[in-house]
Design a protein around this motif. Structure first.
Motif, PDB file in Angstrom:
ATOM      1  N   TYR A   1       0.858  -1.178   0.000  1.00  0.00           N
ATOM      2  CA  TYR A   1       0.000   0.000   0.000  1.00  0.00           C
ATOM      3  C   TYR A   1       0.894   1.227   0.000  1.00  0.00           C
ATOM      4  O   TYR A   1       1.743   1.380   0.898  1.00  0.00           O
ATOM      5  CB  TYR A   1      -0.871  -0.046   1.262  1.00  0.00           C
TER       6      TYR A   1
ATOM      7  N   LYS B   1       2.766   2.839   6.680  1.00  0.00           N
ATOM      8  CA  LYS B   1       3.781   3.260   7.642  1.00  0.00           C
ATOM      9  C   LYS B   1       4.439   2.083   8.358  1.00  0.00           C
ATOM     10  O   LYS B   1       5.082   2.276   9.405  1.00  0.00           O
ATOM     11  CB  LYS B   1       3.147   4.226   8.669  1.00  0.00           C
TER      12      LYS B   1
ATOM     13  N   MET C   1      -6.454   8.680   8.678  1.00  0.00           N
ATOM     14  CA  MET C   1      -6.345   8.148   7.301  1.00  0.00           C
ATOM     15  C   MET C   1      -5.620   6.827   7.429  1.00  0.00           C
ATOM     16  O   MET C   1      -4.443   6.694   7.118  1.00  0.00           O
ATOM     17  CB  MET C   1      -5.608   9.144   6.413  1.00  0.00           C
ATOM     18  N   CYS C   2      -6.362   5.827   7.912  1.00  0.00           N
ATOM     19  CA  CYS C   2      -5.722   4.621   8.463  1.00  0.00           C
ATOM     20  C   CYS C   2      -5.157   3.668   7.430  1.00  0.00           C
ATOM     21  O   CYS C   2      -4.329   2.821   7.762  1.00  0.00           O
ATOM     22  CB  CYS C   2      -6.700   3.900   9.378  1.00  0.00           C
ATOM     23  N   GLY C   3      -5.577   3.766   6.153  1.00  0.00           N
ATOM     24  CA  GLY C   3      -5.019   2.895   5.107  1.00  0.00           C
ATOM     25  C   GLY C   3      -5.090   1.436   5.480  1.00  0.00           C
ATOM     26  O   GLY C   3      -6.152   0.925   5.833  1.00  0.00           O
ATOM     27  N   ASN C   4      -3.943   0.740   5.437  1.00  0.00           N
ATOM     28  CA  ASN C   4      -3.993  -0.697   5.737  1.00  0.00           C
ATOM     29  C   ASN C   4      -3.879  -0.980   7.235  1.00  0.00           C
ATOM     30  O   ASN C   4      -3.669  -2.132   7.617  1.00  0.00           O
ATOM     31  CB  ASN C   4      -2.980  -1.477   4.903  1.00  0.00           C
TER      32      ASN C   4
ATOM     33  N   SER D   1      -1.728  -0.200   9.681  1.00  0.00           N
ATOM     34  CA  SER D   1      -0.507  -0.558  10.413  1.00  0.00           C
ATOM     35  C   SER D   1      -0.330   0.305  11.672  1.00  0.00           C
ATOM     36  O   SER D   1       0.102  -0.199  12.705  1.00  0.00           O
ATOM     37  CB  SER D   1       0.726  -0.476   9.510  1.00  0.00           C
TER      38      SER D   1
ATOM     39  N   ASP E   1     -11.071   6.053   7.287  1.00  0.00           N
ATOM     40  CA  ASP E   1     -10.503   6.168   5.938  1.00  0.00           C
ATOM     41  C   ASP E   1     -11.656   6.281   4.950  1.00  0.00           C
ATOM     42  O   ASP E   1     -12.743   5.742   5.178  1.00  0.00           O
ATOM     43  CB  ASP E   1      -9.644   4.952   5.566  1.00  0.00           C
ATOM     44  N   VAL E   2     -11.393   6.983   3.854  1.00  0.00           N
ATOM     45  CA  VAL E   2     -12.442   7.168   2.850  1.00  0.00           C
ATOM     46  C   VAL E   2     -12.644   5.891   2.018  1.00  0.00           C
ATOM     47  O   VAL E   2     -13.704   5.709   1.420  1.00  0.00           O
ATOM     48  CB  VAL E   2     -12.115   8.405   1.970  1.00  0.00           C
ATOM     49  N   LEU E   3     -11.663   5.009   2.026  1.00  0.00           N
ATOM     50  CA  LEU E   3     -11.823   3.772   1.242  1.00  0.00           C
ATOM     51  C   LEU E   3     -12.458   2.666   2.089  1.00  0.00           C
ATOM     52  O   LEU E   3     -12.078   2.458   3.246  1.00  0.00           O
ATOM     53  CB  LEU E   3     -10.471   3.293   0.704  1.00  0.00           C
TER      54      LEU E   3
ATOM     55  N   TYR F   1     -14.969  10.453   4.807  1.00  0.00           N
ATOM     56  CA  TYR F   1     -13.972  11.520   4.743  1.00  0.00           C
ATOM     57  C   TYR F   1     -13.644  12.019   6.152  1.00  0.00           C
ATOM     58  O   TYR F   1     -14.564  12.313   6.934  1.00  0.00           O
ATOM     59  CB  TYR F   1     -14.516  12.693   3.933  1.00  0.00           C
ATOM     60  N   ALA F   2     -12.350  12.167   6.449  1.00  0.00           N
ATOM     61  CA  ALA F   2     -11.935  12.686   7.756  1.00  0.00           C
ATOM     62  C   ALA F   2     -12.503  14.081   7.971  1.00  0.00           C
ATOM     63  O   ALA F   2     -12.908  14.430   9.091  1.00  0.00           O
ATOM     64  CB  ALA F   2     -10.415  12.709   7.840  1.00  0.00           C
ATOM     65  N   GLU F   3     -12.571  14.885   6.905  1.00  0.00           N
ATOM     66  CA  GLU F   3     -13.101  16.249   7.056  1.00  0.00           C
ATOM     67  C   GLU F   3     -14.551  16.202   7.546  1.00  0.00           C
ATOM     68  O   GLU F   3     -14.970  16.996   8.377  1.00  0.00           O
ATOM     69  CB  GLU F   3     -13.091  17.008   5.710  1.00  0.00           C
TER      70      GLU F   3
ATOM     71  N   ASP G   1      -2.236  10.843   8.381  1.00  0.00           N
ATOM     72  CA  ASP G   1      -1.247  10.363   7.406  1.00  0.00           C
ATOM     73  C   ASP G   1      -1.856  10.487   6.006  1.00  0.00           C
ATOM     74  O   ASP G   1      -2.327   9.506   5.434  1.00  0.00           O
ATOM     75  CB  ASP G   1      -0.896   8.900   7.723  1.00  0.00           C
TER      76      ASP G   1
ATOM     77  N   TYR H   1      -5.731   7.430  -4.249  1.00  0.00           N
ATOM     78  CA  TYR H   1      -5.791   6.036  -3.794  1.00  0.00           C
ATOM     79  C   TYR H   1      -6.987   5.302  -4.394  1.00  0.00           C
ATOM     80  O   TYR H   1      -6.904   4.130  -4.726  1.00  0.00           O
ATOM     81  CB  TYR H   1      -5.854   5.985  -2.260  1.00  0.00           C
TER      82      TYR H   1
ATOM     83  N   SER I   1      -9.796  12.549  -3.143  1.00  0.00           N
ATOM     84  CA  SER I   1      -9.196  13.139  -1.943  1.00  0.00           C
ATOM     85  C   SER I   1      -8.639  14.534  -2.218  1.00  0.00           C
ATOM     86  O   SER I   1      -7.797  14.707  -3.107  1.00  0.00           O
ATOM     87  CB  SER I   1      -8.064  12.248  -1.436  1.00  0.00           C
TER      88      SER I   1
HETATM   89  C1  LIG Z   1      -0.561   7.413   3.162  1.00  0.00           C
HETATM   90  S1  LIG Z   1      -2.032   6.465   3.152  1.00  0.00           S
HETATM   91  C2  LIG Z   1      -2.203   5.986   4.837  1.00  0.00           C
HETATM   92  C3  LIG Z   1      -1.358   4.810   5.149  1.00  0.00           C
HETATM   93  C4  LIG Z   1      -1.583   4.261   6.540  1.00  0.00           C
HETATM   94  N1  LIG Z   1      -1.109   5.140   7.586  1.00  0.00           N
HETATM   95  C5  LIG Z   1      -0.905   2.915   6.631  1.00  0.00           C
HETATM   96  O1  LIG Z   1       0.061   2.776   7.398  1.00  0.00           O
HETATM   97  O2  LIG Z   1      -1.335   2.016   5.914  1.00  0.00           O
HETATM   98  C6  LIG Z   1      -3.259   7.685   2.967  1.00  0.00           C
HETATM   99  C7  LIG Z   1      -4.690   7.218   3.183  1.00  0.00           C
HETATM  100  O3  LIG Z   1      -5.531   8.367   3.242  1.00  0.00           O
HETATM  101  C8  LIG Z   1      -6.799   8.008   2.758  1.00  0.00           C
HETATM  102  N2  LIG Z   1      -7.489   9.284   2.487  1.00  0.00           N
HETATM  103  C9  LIG Z   1      -7.207  10.197   1.535  1.00  0.00           C
HETATM  104  N3  LIG Z   1      -7.979  11.276   1.679  1.00  0.00           N
HETATM  105  C10 LIG Z   1      -8.778  11.058   2.751  1.00  0.00           C
HETATM  106  C11 LIG Z   1      -9.775  11.826   3.415  1.00  0.00           C
HETATM  107  N4  LIG Z   1     -10.086  13.032   3.010  1.00  0.00           N
HETATM  108  N5  LIG Z   1     -10.378  11.268   4.499  1.00  0.00           N
HETATM  109  C12 LIG Z   1     -10.061  10.030   4.922  1.00  0.00           C
HETATM  110  N6  LIG Z   1      -9.120   9.252   4.326  1.00  0.00           N
HETATM  111  C13 LIG Z   1      -8.468   9.771   3.262  1.00  0.00           C
HETATM  112  C14 LIG Z   1      -6.482   7.144   1.564  1.00  0.00           C
HETATM  113  O4  LIG Z   1      -7.577   6.341   1.211  1.00  0.00           O
HETATM  114  C15 LIG Z   1      -5.290   6.339   2.099  1.00  0.00           C
HETATM  115  O5  LIG Z   1      -5.719   5.133   2.649  1.00  0.00           O
END
Ligand SMILES: C[S@@+](CC[C@H](N)C(=O)[O-])C[C@H]1O[C@@H](n2cnc3c(N)ncnc32)[C@H](O)[C@@H]1O
Length: 364
Positions: A5, A9, A34-37, A39, A55-57, A221-223, A237, A245, A277
């Motif tokens: 991903y 992090k 923005m928790c992504g996978n 970690s 996370d938005v996904l 969305y975090a916002e 993050d 993404y 995003s």
């Molecule tokens: C750098 S990655 C995060 C990686 C995560 N910290 C990890 O260790 O896997 C950025 C993440 O932000 C999410 N994202 C982007 N814009 C966003 C938003 N406005 N609100 C919530 N999530 C968002 C993306 O879907 C993506 O999963």
């Protein structure tokens, strides 16, 4: 392989936690916006924090739920009538989760949406050349598993967390045999040997430690969710480049959503603008940060960013300074590279810490 991903992090999570531990004692609540996978969320949980993950996904939601909420395999009691053995292993010797994993491996292939849109035997509905994300056999197995999960849901045979785990396992198994170079932006023109191996489901290993309850995982969305986030610290993050993404992980997103969207253009991307995003736009990123910082019920923010990001270190400090005191640390890390890149340059990873000044309420 599991999941590669962008921006995960995994390699710097200890550094991030070291910082968080200095300002929030164990037992406190930390939001990973923005928790992504997952970690960082997983490490937070293992370090004794209550975790709020956003996370938005939808894929990030199921993956993070699986990592944070599960410390042991769930029982899959309601799914017993669907278990299928392979004649060698006695089903009775396996746990409910072991049985479901074996069942996934034994499902008969189905010619469905993945076979039609993402394999060389299919005929994409928009008339594009057949795509090569998966071998035809693997795409048919993915279709079979998707149909099976759908049936389990429709017949109320699994719980919500069991559903998240099955989605997690299907995403990870598919990633192992996807014919891509890192992300799903496009498939490779020739099948690599890894992609021709049969898809295999392997039981997830659950990590223990930390609180079993008190965590909250959200998709959005975090916002937008910021006003309902109440935490001792918000870790953010964001994406740091223009690469969206939602577009680059469109296939895991379709697995997570369990739908059959129109596969657009040559690459077969799902329509993804509903998950666009603002952090991938130099024009919009500042106001996106401001919306979160101004609305979240938290006075501490820790933001990861990269020297390759859309904003410079100084621009980030300027953006945060209007809310309070900002401190920055930096350390070098290796650049993310796709499978066909050989670059091993180092870039700087930044951590911006913002202590927001208290918002003064005007007395009535
Ligand atoms: C750098 S990655 C995060 C990686 C995560 N910290 C990890 O260790 O896997 C950025 C993440 O932000 C999410 N994202 C982007 N814009 C966003 C938003 N406005 N609100 C919530 N999530 C968002 C993306 O879907 C993506 O999963």
């Amino acid at each position: 392989m599991g999941q590669r991903y962008i921006g995960a992090k995994t390699r710097v999570v200890d550094e991030i936690l070291r910082y968080i531990k200095k300002v929030v004692p164990a037992g406190g609540t930390v939001a990973d916006l923005m928790c992504g996978n997952g970690s960082v969320s997983l490490k937070l949980r293992k370090s004794g924090y209550k975790v709020i993950a956003v996370d938005v996904l939808c894929q990030a939601y199921h993956i993070t739920r699986t990592k944070v909420l599960l410390q042991d395999p769930p029982p899959f009691c309601g799914a017993k009538r669907y278990f299928k053995g392979d004649g060698q292993l006695l089903l009775a010797e396996l746990s409910g989760y072991g049985m479901i994993v074996q069942t996934l491996n034994n499902l008969l292939p189905v010619e469905g949406y993945f076979w039609r849109e993402f394999s060389p035997e299919g005929k994409p509905s928009n008339g594009s050349t057949p795509r090569k994300y998966f071998s035809a056999e693997n795409a048919k197995k993915i279709d079979a598993v998707r149909a099976f999960i759908k049936k389990l849901v429709e017949e109320k045979a699994i719980t919500d967390i069991e559903y998240s785990l099955l989605i997690h396992d299907l995403i990870m198994a598919s990633n192992n045999i996807a014919n891509i170079a890192g992300t799903y932006g496009h498939y490779l023109s020739k099948f690599v040997p890894r992609a021709l191996q049969p898809i295999e489901f392997i039981s997830t290993k659950f990590e223990r430690g930390g609180l079993l309850e008190g965590h909250k995982i959200m998709n959005g969305y975090a916002e937008k969710l910021a006003p309902i986030i109440e935490a001792d610290l918000c870790y953010i993050d964001p994406p740091y480049k223009k690469r969206q993404y939602a577009a680059n992980y469109h296939i895991p997103e379709t697995i997570a959503r369990g739908d059959e969207p129109e596969a657009q253009g040559k690459s077969g991307l799902r329509p993804w603008l509903d998950q666009y995003s603002d952090f991938c736009s130099k024009r919009k990123i500042r106001s996106a940060f401001e919306t979160i910082i101004a609305n979240a019920k938290s006075s501490r923010f820790l933001v990861s960013y990269s020297s390759e990001g859309l904003l410079s270190r100084k621009e980030m400090v300027d953006a945060f300074s209007k809310f309070g005191d900002v401190a920055v640390t930096e350390f070098p890390i290796k650049r993310f590279k796709s499978r066909n890149e050989h670059a091993s340059e180092k870039v700087m990873e930044y951590l911006f810490y913002l202590q927001r000044e208290p918002i003064v309420q005007i007395p009535e």
